[in-house]
Design a protein around this motif. Structure first.
Motif, PDB file in Angstrom:
ATOM      1  N   ASP A   2       1.008   5.260   1.325  1.00 47.18           N
ATOM      2  CA  ASP A   2      -0.305   5.057   1.925  1.00 47.18           C
ATOM      3  C   ASP A   2      -0.915   6.419   2.257  1.00 47.18           C
ATOM      4  O   ASP A   2      -0.328   7.217   2.986  1.00 47.18           O
ATOM      5  N   GLY A  50      -0.796   5.024  -2.939  1.00 45.04           N
ATOM      6  CA  GLY A  50      -1.270   3.841  -2.240  1.00 45.04           C
ATOM      7  C   GLY A  50      -0.152   2.863  -1.954  1.00 45.04           C
ATOM      8  O   GLY A  50       1.045   3.177  -2.075  1.00 45.04           O
ATOM      9  N   ARG A  51      -0.538   1.660  -1.551  1.00 44.59           N
ATOM     10  CA  ARG A  51       0.434   0.589  -1.300  1.00 44.59           C
ATOM     11  C   ARG A  51      -0.210  -0.739  -1.662  1.00 44.59           C
ATOM     12  O   ARG A  51      -1.434  -0.860  -1.729  1.00 44.59           O
ATOM     13  N   PRO A  52       0.611  -1.779  -1.916  1.00 42.59           N
ATOM     14  CA  PRO A  52       0.044  -3.094  -2.251  1.00 42.59           C
ATOM     15  C   PRO A  52      -0.866  -3.605  -1.136  1.00 42.59           C
ATOM     16  O   PRO A  52      -0.583  -3.433   0.053  1.00 42.59           O
ATOM     17  N   CYS A  53      -1.969  -4.225  -1.541  1.00 44.30           N
ATOM     18  CA  CYS A  53      -2.910  -4.746  -0.535  1.00 44.30           C
ATOM     19  C   CYS A  53      -2.280  -5.874   0.277  1.00 44.30           C
ATOM     20  O   CYS A  53      -2.499  -5.985   1.483  1.00 44.30           O
ATOM     21  N   ASN A  54      -1.505  -6.737  -0.380  1.00 44.66           N
ATOM     22  CA  ASN A  54      -0.801  -7.835   0.279  1.00 44.66           C
ATOM     23  C   ASN A  54       0.553  -7.994  -0.411  1.00 44.66           C
ATOM     24  O   ASN A  54       0.763  -7.534  -1.541  1.00 44.66           O
ATOM     25  N   ALA A  58      -2.642  -5.602  -6.692  1.00 47.73           N
ATOM     26  CA  ALA A  58      -3.690  -4.642  -6.357  1.00 47.73           C
ATOM     27  C   ALA A  58      -3.144  -3.574  -5.394  1.00 47.73           C
ATOM     28  O   ALA A  58      -2.280  -3.844  -4.562  1.00 47.73           O
ATOM     29  N   CYS A  70      -4.005  -0.671  -2.465  1.00 43.44           N
ATOM     30  CA  CYS A  70      -4.957  -0.268  -1.430  1.00 43.44           C
ATOM     31  C   CYS A  70      -4.549   1.078  -0.829  1.00 43.44           C
ATOM     32  O   CYS A  70      -3.403   1.507  -0.951  1.00 43.44           O
ATOM     33  N   TYR A  71      -5.491   1.711  -0.160  1.00 40.12           N
ATOM     34  CA  TYR A  71      -5.263   2.953   0.585  1.00 40.12           C
ATOM     35  C   TYR A  71      -4.661   4.040  -0.299  1.00 40.12           C
ATOM     36  O   TYR A  71      -3.690   4.709   0.054  1.00 40.12           O
ATOM     37  N   ASP A  72      -5.277   4.209  -1.490  1.00 41.88           N
ATOM     38  CA  ASP A  72      -4.844   5.286  -2.381  1.00 41.88           C
ATOM     39  C   ASP A  72      -5.848   6.438  -2.402  1.00 41.88           C
ATOM     40  O   ASP A  72      -5.651   7.421  -3.103  1.00 41.88           O
ATOM     41  N   SER A 102       0.939  -8.915  -4.134  1.00 38.92           N
ATOM     42  CA  SER A 102      -0.324  -8.650  -4.820  1.00 38.92           C
ATOM     43  C   SER A 102      -0.172  -7.436  -5.721  1.00 38.92           C
ATOM     44  O   SER A 102       0.384  -6.411  -5.304  1.00 38.92           O
TER      45      SER A 102
END
Length: 354
Positions: free
Chosen positions: A338, A191-195, A200, A202-204, A198
């Motif tokens: 991602d 995945g990659r960081p949401c922001n 968190a 995302c997209y994992d 951040s």
């Protein structure tokens, strides 16, 4: 050494030299002719009982032995006049909508079980090909889809779901079947960081489509009128715990279409040994009206279709403990980045309709 022995040795050496020279001089260089074959038309398409449009793909076979090879773009048929007609006098034009792809233009022209269909193709050079008329057969409904978790003893992918189809063969008619299918499965990445900034991720997790690849056909000779159970269609690897979305398509095909696919299977099963029969071209049901020996490759079929879907989320089985342990121990094997890029382009949300 006696003189006669010396003479015998000299004579033997001379004989061996002459024999070797004669043997070498008898080896002639043989120039084998390179196989050349004029490109032939290839037709791939079908009309079904599902809603239009219907498509036909027109290409040419490759040119064997060409000095400079062949440009792949030259293998697409462009500018052909393609017409699809039924036995009631209705017809519709098929218009080119891509490289060698022709689609029906009339949205009201829909295939019907029991109707007979034929295809007409006129090429730029004036050659006209027609398909032998085919009557669209009926197809029974799929009763259910069976599933089983199977261990493969393969470190990267140790477990699969195997999906099979169950149906009831009609007793009053001769039936020929074909099956295809696909599974939409979960894949994980880092995945990659949401922001920016951040913690968190995302997209994992993404959804990846796994299609069936084998030609899967069957004749009801052995089971006419009886249930057809656990006919294998598709296997899908289990990379992570999560839903699998499966659709199996069951086709009712004609005897001629079945025989075409049977020959295709036999050709692909050749091992390349000296005991194999000589290969024969897999010709179909499309022929040049001016020359009965000019047969196109491929096939244009009148096929009925029924579909069934299954959403799998229950992993309960005797392998569940080992499977669950394996999946959660393999996070180091997840690809970096991602998942839309790693496996993409693929969706990150469950597809609609499931």
């Amino acid at each position: 050494m006696p003189t006669h022995v010396i003479f015998d040795m000299i004579r033997l050496i001379v004989i061996l030299f002459i024999s070797s020279y004669v043997a070498i001089s008898c080896i002639d260089r043989v120039e084998l002719p390179i196989r050349t074959e004029a490109p032939r038309l290839v037709v791939e398409g079908q009309i079904t009982n599902e809603a239009p449009p219907y498509s036909v793909r027109l290409t040419y076979t490759g040119n064997y032995g060409g000095e400079n090879g062949q440009n792949p773009a030259d293998q697409y048929v462009t500018g052909a006049q393609v017409t699809l007609a039924d036995d009631q006098g209705r017809s519709t034009r098929m218009l080119q909508r891509g490289q060698g792809i022709y689609l029906t233009a009339d949205t009201t022209f829909r295939g019907q079980i029991g109707r007979t269909y034929s295809l007409s193709i006129v090429l730029n050079d004036g050659k006209r090909y027609v398909s032998k008329p085919e009557k669209m057969p009926a197809v029974p409904l799929i009763d259910s889809i069976s599933k089983v978790i199977t261990p493969k003893e393969n470190l990267p992918i140790p477990y699969y779901f195997e999906y099979s189809v169950n149906t009831q063969d009609p007793v009053s008619e001769k039936n020929y079947y074909r099956w295809t299918g696909y599974a939409i499965i979960n894949r994980m990445s880092k995945g990659r960081p949401c922001n920016l900034g951040s913690p968190a991720i995302c997209y994992d997790r993404c959804w990846v489509t796994i299609p069936s690849t084998d030609v899967n056909i069957y004749s009801d000779d052995a089971i006419n009128g009886k249930p057809l159970r656990n006919r294998f269609v598709l296997q899908a690897p289990i990379y992570t715990i999560g839903p699998q979305l499966v659709e199996i398509i069951q086709y009712g095909i004609t005897q001629s279409n079945y025989q075409f696919w049977k020959l295709y299977q036999q050709q692909n099963a050749r091992t390349g040994s000296i005991f194999d029969p000589l290969p024969a071209p897999v010709t179909g049901n499309v022929v040049n009206v001016a020359s009965s020996t000019d047969l196109a490759r491929g096939y244009f079929a009148a096929t009925s279709i029924t579909r069934k879907r299954l959403r799998v989320q229950d992993y309960t089985s005797r392998y569940f403990g080992a499977l669950n342990s394996y999946i959660f121990s393999q996070t180091a094997l997840y690809y970096q980045g991602d998942c839309r890029d790693v496996y993409g382009p693929v969706p990150v949300v469950e597809p609609d309709g499931w």
